[in-house]
Design a protein around this motif. Structure first.
Motif, mmCIF file in Angstrom:
data_model
loop_
_atom_site.group_PDB
_atom_site.id
_atom_site.type_symbol
_atom_site.label_atom_id
_atom_site.label_comp_id
_atom_site.label_asym_id
_atom_site.label_seq_id
_atom_site.Cartn_x
_atom_site.Cartn_y
_atom_site.Cartn_z
ATOM 1 N N LEU A 86 26.390 16.667 -1.741
ATOM 2 C CA LEU A 86 26.612 15.731 -2.842
ATOM 3 C C LEU A 86 25.522 15.876 -3.896
ATOM 4 C CD1 LEU A 86 28.908 13.795 -3.252
ATOM 5 C CD2 LEU A 86 27.465 11.950 -2.435
ATOM 6 N N GLY A 87 25.935 15.937 -5.170
ATOM 7 C CA GLY A 87 24.994 16.090 -6.273
ATOM 8 C C GLY A 87 24.853 17.531 -6.738
ATOM 9 N N THR A 88 25.443 18.474 -5.994
ATOM 10 C CA THR A 88 25.398 19.887 -6.390
ATOM 11 C C THR A 88 26.812 20.427 -6.496
ATOM 12 O OG1 THR A 88 25.330 20.688 -4.092
ATOM 13 C CG2 THR A 88 23.218 20.254 -5.159
ATOM 14 N N ALA A 89 26.965 21.537 -7.193
ATOM 15 C CA ALA A 89 28.270 22.193 -7.304
ATOM 16 C C ALA A 89 28.657 22.670 -5.911
ATOM 17 C CB ALA A 89 28.180 23.363 -8.267
ATOM 18 N N MET A 90 29.793 22.244 -5.409
ATOM 19 C CA MET A 90 30.116 22.540 -4.007
ATOM 20 C C MET A 90 31.492 23.141 -3.759
ATOM 21 S SD MET A 90 30.735 18.707 -2.551
ATOM 22 C CE MET A 90 29.731 17.761 -3.677
ATOM 23 N N THR A 91 32.290 23.381 -4.778
ATOM 24 C CA THR A 91 33.640 23.899 -4.559
ATOM 25 C C THR A 91 33.596 25.244 -3.845
ATOM 26 O OG1 THR A 91 34.380 22.736 -6.539
ATOM 27 C CG2 THR A 91 35.824 24.451 -5.691
ATOM 28 N N TYR A 92 32.763 26.150 -4.331
ATOM 29 C CA TYR A 92 32.617 27.469 -3.689
ATOM 30 C C TYR A 92 32.152 27.291 -2.244
ATOM 31 C CZ TYR A 92 30.607 32.007 -2.501
ATOM 32 O OH TYR A 92 30.294 33.170 -1.857
ATOM 33 N N THR A 93 31.172 26.414 -2.032
ATOM 34 C CA THR A 93 30.622 26.181 -0.694
ATOM 35 C C THR A 93 31.719 25.693 0.257
ATOM 36 O OG1 THR A 93 28.542 25.557 -1.742
ATOM 37 C CG2 THR A 93 28.818 24.934 0.563
ATOM 38 N N LEU A 94 32.568 24.790 -0.219
ATOM 39 C CA LEU A 94 33.641 24.255 0.622
ATOM 40 C C LEU A 94 34.671 25.333 0.972
ATOM 41 C CD1 LEU A 94 34.142 20.803 -1.124
ATOM 42 C CD2 LEU A 94 33.018 21.243 1.070
ATOM 43 N N PHE A 95 35.061 26.137 -0.022
ATOM 44 C CA PHE A 95 36.014 27.217 0.241
ATOM 45 C C PHE A 95 35.423 28.209 1.254
ATOM 46 C CE2 PHE A 95 38.139 26.712 -4.192
ATOM 47 C CZ PHE A 95 39.024 25.767 -3.688
ATOM 48 N N GLU A 96 34.154 28.562 1.068
ATOM 49 C CA GLU A 96 33.511 29.521 1.964
ATOM 50 C C GLU A 96 33.340 28.940 3.367
ATOM 51 O OE1 GLU A 96 32.828 32.877 1.292
ATOM 52 O OE2 GLU A 96 34.105 32.287 -0.385
ATOM 53 N N TYR A 97 33.008 27.649 3.465
ATOM 54 C CA TYR A 97 32.891 26.994 4.766
ATOM 55 C C TYR A 97 34.228 27.095 5.510
ATOM 56 C CZ TYR A 97 32.791 23.307 8.275
ATOM 57 O OH TYR A 97 32.894 22.618 9.464
ATOM 58 N N ALA A 98 35.322 26.814 4.802
ATOM 59 C CA ALA A 98 36.651 26.870 5.421
ATOM 60 C C ALA A 98 36.983 28.300 5.856
ATOM 61 C CB ALA A 98 37.708 26.342 4.456
ATOM 62 N N LYS A 99 36.631 29.285 5.017
ATOM 63 C CA LYS A 99 36.886 30.693 5.380
ATOM 64 C C LYS A 99 36.088 31.081 6.617
ATOM 65 C CE LYS A 99 36.326 33.744 2.074
ATOM 66 N NZ LYS A 99 36.050 34.378 0.772
ATOM 67 N N ASP A 100 34.797 30.723 6.633
ATOM 68 C CA ASP A 100 33.921 31.100 7.745
ATOM 69 C C ASP A 100 34.303 30.406 9.043
ATOM 70 O OD1 ASP A 100 32.565 32.643 5.912
ATOM 71 O OD2 ASP A 100 30.893 31.237 5.667
ATOM 72 N N ASN A 101 34.891 29.230 8.965
ATOM 73 C CA ASN A 101 35.207 28.447 10.159
ATOM 74 C C ASN A 101 36.705 28.310 10.411
ATOM 75 O OD1 ASN A 101 32.437 27.461 11.014
ATOM 76 N ND2 ASN A 101 32.483 26.882 8.848
ATOM 77 N N LYS A 102 37.493 29.222 9.860
ATOM 78 C CA LYS A 102 38.951 29.153 9.972
ATOM 79 C C LYS A 102 39.412 29.033 11.428
ATOM 80 C CE LYS A 102 43.070 31.937 9.317
ATOM 81 N NZ LYS A 102 43.309 32.911 10.345
ATOM 82 N N GLU A 103 38.880 29.876 12.296
ATOM 83 C CA GLU A 103 39.309 29.859 13.705
ATOM 84 C C GLU A 103 38.980 28.526 14.366
ATOM 85 O OE1 GLU A 103 41.293 32.078 15.111
ATOM 86 O OE2 GLU A 103 41.264 33.097 13.176
ATOM 87 N N LEU A 104 37.799 28.005 14.104
ATOM 88 C CA LEU A 104 37.392 26.720 14.666
ATOM 89 C C LEU A 104 38.270 25.589 14.119
ATOM 90 C CD1 LEU A 104 35.246 25.021 16.252
ATOM 91 C CD2 LEU A 104 34.029 24.836 14.079
ATOM 92 N N LEU A 105 38.527 25.609 12.818
ATOM 93 C CA LEU A 105 39.336 24.564 12.190
ATOM 94 C C LEU A 105 40.779 24.572 12.682
ATOM 95 C CD1 LEU A 105 38.029 24.894 8.514
ATOM 96 C CD2 LEU A 105 37.467 23.080 10.139
ATOM 97 N N MET A 106 41.293 25.763 12.989
ATOM 98 C CA MET A 106 42.706 25.890 13.375
ATOM 99 C C MET A 106 42.894 26.167 14.869
ATOM 100 S SD MET A 106 44.541 25.372 10.666
ATOM 101 C CE MET A 106 46.132 26.156 10.848
ATOM 102 N N GLU A 107 41.860 25.963 15.686
ATOM 103 C CA GLU A 107 41.941 26.346 17.095
ATOM 104 C C GLU A 107 43.063 25.641 17.855
ATOM 105 O OE1 GLU A 107 38.304 25.515 19.126
ATOM 106 O OE2 GLU A 107 38.212 23.452 18.417
ATOM 107 N N ASN A 108 43.405 24.411 17.481
ATOM 108 C CA ASN A 108 44.464 23.684 18.193
ATOM 109 C C ASN A 108 45.840 23.836 17.565
ATOM 110 O OD1 ASN A 108 42.649 22.681 20.118
ATOM 111 N ND2 ASN A 108 41.997 21.085 18.683
#
Length: 187
Positions: free
Chosen positions: A92-114
């Motif tokens: 919060l307080g910083t530009a984070m759109t890129y960070t959020l997209f990259e977080y989702a890309k890096d953690n895709k398997e964990l996010l979609m494991e179920n």
């Protein structure tokens, strides 16, 4: 810096980072989509991030309501949103759109494991709803228009043995055309 200036700078950065990336879409200058995973991947999903006027001082609006995500269960969508909101609080307080997209890309398997790796049947197995009468009446409309013998004869005179018009049948004789228009200009 004002929120507007921060947004402008982040917008320029996103455009340059994702230029040519088919998974990124700019819906408007304050709304973006990113597809996590490849087309056809049953565990692929789409994140949409929109900036309110006070972004990045306030959290962006994150949505997974896109039609692309229809095969994902609502509990998994909520789980992904919860994990993304945790990232939002940290940034919060910083530009984070890129960070959020990259977080989702890096953690895709964990996010979609179920999420089950079920792929819906493709085109050939479509089930149509309706009565057979409706289907047959649409087939009747597809029949060719009936021609009279005279119309058929005229068409046969114009076409070759395969029913195609000869090459150049609609060409204009430029010399004759120019001489006709030229003579009218002279008068």
């Amino acid at each position: 810096m004002t929120a507007n200036e921060d947004q402008e700078m982040e917008l320029e950065a996103l455009r340059s980072i994702y230029e040519g990336d088919e998974r990124f879409r700019e819906l408007s200058p304050v709304s973006f989509q990113y597809r996590i995973g490849e087309n056809g991947d049953p565990k692929a999903f789409l994140i949409e991030i929109s900036w309110p006027e006070t972004y990045p001082q306030t959290a962006p609006v994150i949505s997974m309501d896109a039609f692309f995500n229809n095969t994902i269960s609502s509990s998994i969508k909520q789980s992904i949103l919860d994990k993304l909101m945790t990232e939002v609080e940290v940034n919060l307080g910083t530009a984070m759109t890129y960070t959020l997209f990259e977080y989702a890309k890096d953690n895709k398997e964990l996010l979609m494991e179920n999420q089950p790796a079920y792929v819906a049947p493709s085109g050939g197995n479509n089930i149509s709803v309706g009565t057979p009468d409706v289907v047959s009446s649409s087939k009747k409309k597809d029949k060719k228009e009936q021609l009279s013998k005279t119309q058929k004869r005229k068409l046969a005179d114009k076409t070759d043995h395969r029913g195609e018009l000869p090459r150049g049948w609609n060409w204009v004789d430029v010399i004759k055309h120019l001489s006709k228009t030229g003579s009218k200009d002279d008068e």
